[in-house]
Design a protein around this motif. Structure first.
Motif, PDB file in Angstrom:
ATOM      1  N   UNK A 137      77.495  80.131  42.831  1.00  0.00           N
ATOM      2  CA  UNK A 137      77.825  79.478  44.100  1.00  0.00           C
ATOM      3  C   UNK A 137      79.190  79.931  44.603  1.00  0.00           C
ATOM      4  N   UNK A 138      80.146  80.070  43.695  1.00  0.00           N
ATOM      5  CA  UNK A 138      81.481  80.559  44.078  1.00  0.00           C
ATOM      6  C   UNK A 138      81.391  81.973  44.637  1.00  0.00           C
ATOM      7  N   UNK A 139      80.638  82.829  43.963  1.00  0.00           N
ATOM      8  CA  UNK A 139      80.490  84.217  44.425  1.00  0.00           C
ATOM      9  C   UNK A 139      79.816  84.276  45.791  1.00  0.00           C
ATOM     10  N   UNK A 140      78.799  83.426  45.975  1.00  0.00           N
ATOM     11  CA  UNK A 140      78.108  83.408  47.267  1.00  0.00           C
ATOM     12  C   UNK A 140      79.049  82.954  48.374  1.00  0.00           C
ATOM     13  N   UNK A 141      79.871  81.942  48.096  1.00  0.00           N
ATOM     14  CA  UNK A 141      80.828  81.465  49.093  1.00  0.00           C
ATOM     15  C   UNK A 141      81.878  82.530  49.404  1.00  0.00           C
ATOM     16  N   UNK A 142      82.334  83.224  48.386  1.00  0.00           N
ATOM     17  CA  UNK A 142      83.328  84.276  48.619  1.00  0.00           C
ATOM     18  C   UNK A 142      82.756  85.388  49.492  1.00  0.00           C
ATOM     19  N   UNK A 144      80.313  85.046  51.648  1.00  0.00           N
ATOM     20  CA  UNK A 144      80.131  84.517  52.991  1.00  0.00           C
ATOM     21  C   UNK A 144      81.463  84.390  53.725  1.00  0.00           C
ATOM     22  N   UNK A 145      82.511  84.009  53.001  1.00  0.00           N
ATOM     23  CA  UNK A 145      83.838  83.892  53.606  1.00  0.00           C
ATOM     24  C   UNK A 145      84.331  85.248  54.096  1.00  0.00           C
ATOM     25  N   UNK A 149      84.998  85.997  57.976  1.00  0.00           N
ATOM     26  CA  UNK A 149      86.341  86.386  58.403  1.00  0.00           C
ATOM     27  C   UNK A 149      86.299  87.668  59.224  1.00  0.00           C
ATOM     28  N   UNK A 150      85.447  88.606  58.792  1.00  0.00           N
ATOM     29  CA  UNK A 150      85.295  89.861  59.541  1.00  0.00           C
ATOM     30  C   UNK A 150      84.675  89.583  60.906  1.00  0.00           C
ATOM     31  N   UNK A 151      83.648  88.737  60.904  1.00  0.00           N
ATOM     32  CA  UNK A 151      82.983  88.407  62.163  1.00  0.00           C
ATOM     33  C   UNK A 151      83.932  87.715  63.124  1.00  0.00           C
ATOM     34  N   UNK A 152      84.770  86.834  62.595  1.00  0.00           N
ATOM     35  CA  UNK A 152      85.723  86.115  63.440  1.00  0.00           C
ATOM     36  C   UNK A 152      86.733  87.083  64.075  1.00  0.00           C
ATOM     37  N   UNK A 153      87.079  88.113  63.340  1.00  0.00           N
ATOM     38  CA  UNK A 153      88.062  89.076  63.847  1.00  0.00           C
ATOM     39  C   UNK A 153      87.449  90.089  64.809  1.00  0.00           C
ATOM     40  N   UNK A 154      86.173  90.393  64.612  1.00  0.00           N
ATOM     41  CA  UNK A 154      85.563  91.494  65.353  1.00  0.00           C
ATOM     42  C   UNK A 154      84.685  91.056  66.513  1.00  0.00           C
ATOM     43  N   UNK A 166      86.166  78.816  62.642  1.00  0.00           N
ATOM     44  CA  UNK A 166      87.318  78.624  61.763  1.00  0.00           C
ATOM     45  C   UNK A 166      87.160  77.368  60.914  1.00  0.00           C
ATOM     46  N   UNK A 167      86.610  76.309  61.513  1.00  0.00           N
ATOM     47  CA  UNK A 167      86.386  75.087  60.760  1.00  0.00           C
ATOM     48  C   UNK A 167      85.357  75.306  59.639  1.00  0.00           C
ATOM     49  N   UNK A 168      84.318  76.063  59.972  1.00  0.00           N
ATOM     50  CA  UNK A 168      83.298  76.373  58.960  1.00  0.00           C
ATOM     51  C   UNK A 168      83.911  77.160  57.810  1.00  0.00           C
ATOM     52  N   UNK A 169      84.734  78.133  58.133  1.00  0.00           N
ATOM     53  CA  UNK A 169      85.402  78.926  57.098  1.00  0.00           C
ATOM     54  C   UNK A 169      86.297  78.037  56.247  1.00  0.00           C
ATOM     55  N   UNK A 170      87.008  77.127  56.884  1.00  0.00           N
ATOM     56  CA  UNK A 170      87.893  76.209  56.145  1.00  0.00           C
ATOM     57  C   UNK A 170      87.095  75.341  55.178  1.00  0.00           C
TER      58      UNK A 170
END
Length: 212
Positions: A137-142, A144-145, A149-154, A166-170
């Motif tokens: 689960x940790x690996x899957x979250x990492x 996805x994060x 993050x890339x999608x948010x920037x691009x 941003x809230x979802x990422x948080x």
């Protein structure tokens, strides 16, 4: 002579047909002593004789009670052994209160040993799986994060969309953090469970050579 007769019963005969009631041909040619031996060796209670009798009554056949009980007693002598009790307890089988008083004490003690070992093994396995699930689960979250993050920037987004993203990422980052914090305690519990299993197995190994 009786012991030799029972010993000569092929193992395949004992193991086949034990879980089903009897058809017409089985009733007509039934060797009730052998059937009793099968039921006793499997640790079955007397309700099995009643069910067999009901099945055979349809074909006008009544069980030979004396022969059945003679065979059942010999089968129970095989069943009500400590080693057998241990094996039944370890595989999660049930005991139907069929052993005579003089043999039941040792049988039940061994049965409880088997259950104790099984419970500890299952506990270790459960904790191990829980840790693996948490790591996955940790690996899957990492992953996805990183993607988010890339999608948010691009990606072109409205202000509100960026806020929501941003809230979802948080939230995912917080979930990942909580899972990471839980791992040390889970791993400590696993080590303790393994130690308990090892100590318990060592304490009973001498009673069941080759079984542990």
């Amino acid at each position: 002579m009786k012991k030799n007769l029972i010993a000569a019963i092929p193992l395949v005969l004992i193991l086949t047909g034990c879980g089903k009631m009897m058809d017409e041909n089985q009733c007509l040619v039934a060797d009730w002593r052998t059937i009793g031996f099968q039921d006793g060796s499997a640790g079955r209670d007397m309700s099995w004789l009643e069910r067999r009798g009901e099945a055979c009554a349809e074909f006008g056949v009544r069980p030979d009670m004396d022969q059945y009980l003679m065979g059942r007693d010999q089968g129970l002598a095989n069943y009500c052994q400590p080693r057998r009790g241990f094996e039944i307890g370890r595989r999660g089988g049930t005991y139907n209160n069929v052993c005579a008083q003089q043999s039941e004490g040792q049988f039940l003690a061994a049965y409880q040993d088997g259950r104790g070992l099984r419970e500890r093994e299952n506990h270790v396995s459960s904790l191990d799986h829980a840790i693996n699930d948490t790591i996955n689960a940790i690996n899957a979250l990492e992953n996805q994060l990183t993607e988010d993050a890339i999608a948010l920037a691009m990606t072109d987004m409205t202000t509100q969309q960026r806020i929501d993203y941003a809230l979802t990422i948080k939230e995912m980052a917080e979930e990942r953090g909580a899972l990471q914090q839980s791992l040390p305690q889970m791993q400590a519990e696993l080590e303790a469970a393994r130690a308990d299993l090892s100590a318990f197995a060592s304490s009973i190994a001498g009673r069941y050579p080759g079984a542990i």
